[in-house]
Design a protein around this motif. Structure first.
Motif, PDB file in Angstrom:
ATOM      1  N   SER A 174       0.813  -1.216   0.000  1.00  0.00           N
ATOM      2  CA  SER A 174       0.000   0.000   0.000  1.00  0.00           C
ATOM      3  C   SER A 174       0.844   1.262   0.000  1.00  0.00           C
ATOM      4  O   SER A 174       0.342   2.342  -0.324  1.00  0.00           O
ATOM      5  N   ASN A 175       2.138   1.151   0.356  1.00  0.00           N
ATOM      6  CA  ASN A 175       2.962   2.362   0.414  1.00  0.00           C
ATOM      7  C   ASN A 175       4.429   1.983   0.458  1.00  0.00           C
ATOM      8  O   ASN A 175       4.806   0.906   0.948  1.00  0.00           O
ATOM      9  N   GLU A 176       5.278   2.852  -0.072  1.00  0.00           N
ATOM     10  CA  GLU A 176       6.719   2.755   0.102  1.00  0.00           C
ATOM     11  C   GLU A 176       7.248   4.155   0.354  1.00  0.00           C
ATOM     12  O   GLU A 176       6.825   5.128  -0.276  1.00  0.00           O
ATOM     13  N   TYR A 177       8.180   4.249   1.303  1.00  0.00           N
ATOM     14  CA  TYR A 177       8.660   5.554   1.754  1.00  0.00           C
ATOM     15  C   TYR A 177      10.170   5.513   1.868  1.00  0.00           C
ATOM     16  O   TYR A 177      10.733   4.658   2.562  1.00  0.00           O
ATOM     17  N   ASP A 228      -3.435   7.227  -1.770  1.00  0.00           N
ATOM     18  CA  ASP A 228      -4.151   6.930  -3.009  1.00  0.00           C
ATOM     19  C   ASP A 228      -3.283   6.166  -3.992  1.00  0.00           C
ATOM     20  O   ASP A 228      -3.761   5.280  -4.715  1.00  0.00           O
ATOM     21  N   LYS A 229      -1.968   6.488  -4.028  1.00  0.00           N
ATOM     22  CA  LYS A 229      -1.035   5.791  -4.907  1.00  0.00           C
ATOM     23  C   LYS A 229       0.103   5.231  -4.065  1.00  0.00           C
ATOM     24  O   LYS A 229       0.701   5.948  -3.277  1.00  0.00           O
ATOM     25  N   SER A 230       0.413   3.928  -4.271  1.00  0.00           N
ATOM     26  CA  SER A 230       1.378   3.265  -3.401  1.00  0.00           C
ATOM     27  C   SER A 230       2.792   3.805  -3.564  1.00  0.00           C
ATOM     28  O   SER A 230       3.635   3.612  -2.684  1.00  0.00           O
ATOM     29  N   ASP A 231       3.104   4.478  -4.681  1.00  0.00           N
ATOM     30  CA  ASP A 231       4.453   5.000  -4.885  1.00  0.00           C
ATOM     31  C   ASP A 231       4.563   6.488  -4.563  1.00  0.00           C
ATOM     32  O   ASP A 231       5.602   7.102  -4.810  1.00  0.00           O
ATOM     33  N   LYS A 232       3.507   7.076  -4.016  1.00  0.00           N
ATOM     34  CA  LYS A 232       3.536   8.496  -3.655  1.00  0.00           C
ATOM     35  C   LYS A 232       2.977   8.669  -2.248  1.00  0.00           C
ATOM     36  O   LYS A 232       1.761   8.689  -2.034  1.00  0.00           O
ATOM     37  N   PRO A 233       3.847   8.778  -1.246  1.00  0.00           N
ATOM     38  CA  PRO A 233       3.380   8.907   0.134  1.00  0.00           C
ATOM     39  C   PRO A 233       2.543  10.161   0.351  1.00  0.00           C
ATOM     40  O   PRO A 233       2.768  11.194  -0.281  1.00  0.00           O
ATOM     41  N   GLU A 234       1.563  10.046   1.256  1.00  0.00           N
ATOM     42  CA  GLU A 234       0.747  11.187   1.664  1.00  0.00           C
ATOM     43  C   GLU A 234       1.137  11.553   3.093  1.00  0.00           C
ATOM     44  O   GLU A 234       0.761  10.861   4.042  1.00  0.00           O
ATOM     45  N   VAL A 235       1.912  12.615   3.229  1.00  0.00           N
ATOM     46  CA  VAL A 235       2.431  13.022   4.535  1.00  0.00           C
ATOM     47  C   VAL A 235       1.378  13.843   5.265  1.00  0.00           C
ATOM     48  O   VAL A 235       0.856  14.822   4.726  1.00  0.00           O
TER      49      VAL A 235
END
Length: 396
Positions: A174-177, A228-235
């Protein structure tokens, strides 16, 4: 003859696939679901006796679910009868284990594997049913060696010094940071070149202490576990702290608690990253001198509080806003709930604590033989479990 050649070719192809497949290096022995455990006693017993012990170097804390205690050592994960320690099921790989952790009534086993580019990381993740040992999900990831698993309500995050991966409970990413391998779309990450020191999670959120070359001090960042997008973190927020060597102690839906050793303060931040309160920390110099192992500060959940093991004492933080409530000195771990009470390991035994004020209800002697270091606790039914280094010990 043509048919024979086709059949022979198929046999050779199947043999080649088998010889180089993951399945060839996998051992799986499943079991029937176990009978339920006896109920826990009404209160912590006055005496506890060792029932069994087993090697478990891959479990930072004891892993128990229902009637099963799960151990991990070498390349094997084993589901053991909680009362006897007898192995009921096995899952083994011809790979070393990185870590094993419980999540959502399942068990996650992470294995070290060398990728196509020659880099070795903790990349193979298997989800197991703790009752039977059956596989319920599997994936390959990009976690670093030495990773730990930080579990939220519906997500789990792998720790690392440069990259954090978050997966849903079905192991879909779901996410990568952080420093993403094989980056396809640049400028999706909010910062590059930062190192990560400690990680915590709560429902829908992940928090991390970052050390970025352009910042004058450490930085606390909290982001959504499922953007919303797994390659764009929402801070949700990112704030520069008042000093370095910071440790993210705990994260809730309302607050984040950060220890600042250089200032001898525990600072509480609200949901927008604003400092809400700061409390003095009177700790020995060695308690916070290094980043926590695997990037995870030792904590435990009680009925009323979150418990933080500083390295020499256990501090109770209010569950909602993380306000410090009281401290027990000279402890060996964060503790756990057992038989309706909160118990904390101390030298030579355990102390039963009143969660309201930190008062001692009673102490119980436990012979830990040669072990004198930290002790992580968990429990299931009438069984109390201690992680002593690379060994799990069951007491009743």
């Amino acid at each position: 003859m043509a048919v024979a050649l086709v059949v022979l070719g198929c046999v050779l192809l199947a043999g080649t696939v088998w010889a180089f497949s993951d399945q060839r290096g996998t051992v799986q022995q499943n079991a029937e679901p176990p009978p339920p455990l006896p109920a826990a006693p009404a209160s912590v017993p006055g005496t506890l006796t060792e029932m069994w012990r087993a090697p478990s170097s891959a479990t930072p804390v004891p892993v128990a679910e229902g009637a099963t205690v799960v151990t991990g050592d070498g390349g094997e994960v084993a589901g053991r009868d909680a009362l006897t320690g007898q192995v009921r099921w096995r899952y083994g790989r011809d790979l070393p284990l990185c870590t094993v952790a419980p999540a959502w009534n399942r068990v996650l086993a992470v294995y070290s594997k060398t990728g196509a580019a020659g880099a070795t990381g903790c990349s193979e993740v298997t989800q197991l049913d703790p009752g039977t040992g059956g596989r319920t999900a599997q994936r390959n990831g990009d976690a670093e060696l030495g990773t730990r698993l930080v579990v939220g309500e519906r997500h789990v995050t792998t720790t690392g010094s440069r990259l954090l991966n978050t997966w849903r409970d079905d192991l879909v990413k779901s996410n990568e940071y952080g420093q993403v391998p094989a980056l396809v779309n640049p400028e999706k990450q909010p910062r590059t070149g930062c190192a990560f020191a400690s990680v915590a999670a709560t429902s829908g959120k992940v928090g991390v202490v970052e050390r970025c070359p352009e910042d004058p001090a450490d930085r606390l960042t909290v982001f959504k576990a499922a953007p919303d997008k797994s390659d764009k973190p929402e801070v949700e927020y990112s704030t520069v702290l008042a000093g370095g060597s910071a440790q993210l102690v705990a994260l809730t839906e309302k607050a984040a608690a950060v220890a600042l050793p250089e200032q001898s303060r525990l600072v509480i931040y609200d949901v927008e990253g604003r400092e809400r309160a700061a409390y003095p920390l009177d700790l020995p110099a060695g308690d916070l001198s290094e980043d926590p192992s695997g990037g995870v500060v030792p904590t435990a959940q009680g009925e009323a509080n979150i418990y933080w093991f500083t390295g020499s004492r256990t501090m109770a933080l209010a569950k909602d806003d993380l306000t410090p409530r009281w401290t027990v000195n000279n402890t060996l771990g964060a503790g756990t709930l057992f038989a309706g009470q909160f118990v904390v390991p101390i030298e030579g035994g355990l102390v039963v604590i009143d969660e309201a004020d930190g008062g001692t209800v009673r102490t119980i002697g436990v012979d830990r033989r040669e072990h004198s270091g930290p002790v992580a606790l968990s429990s299931t039914g009438p069984v109390l479990l201690e992680q002593r280094g690379d060994t799990v010990v069951a007491l009743r």
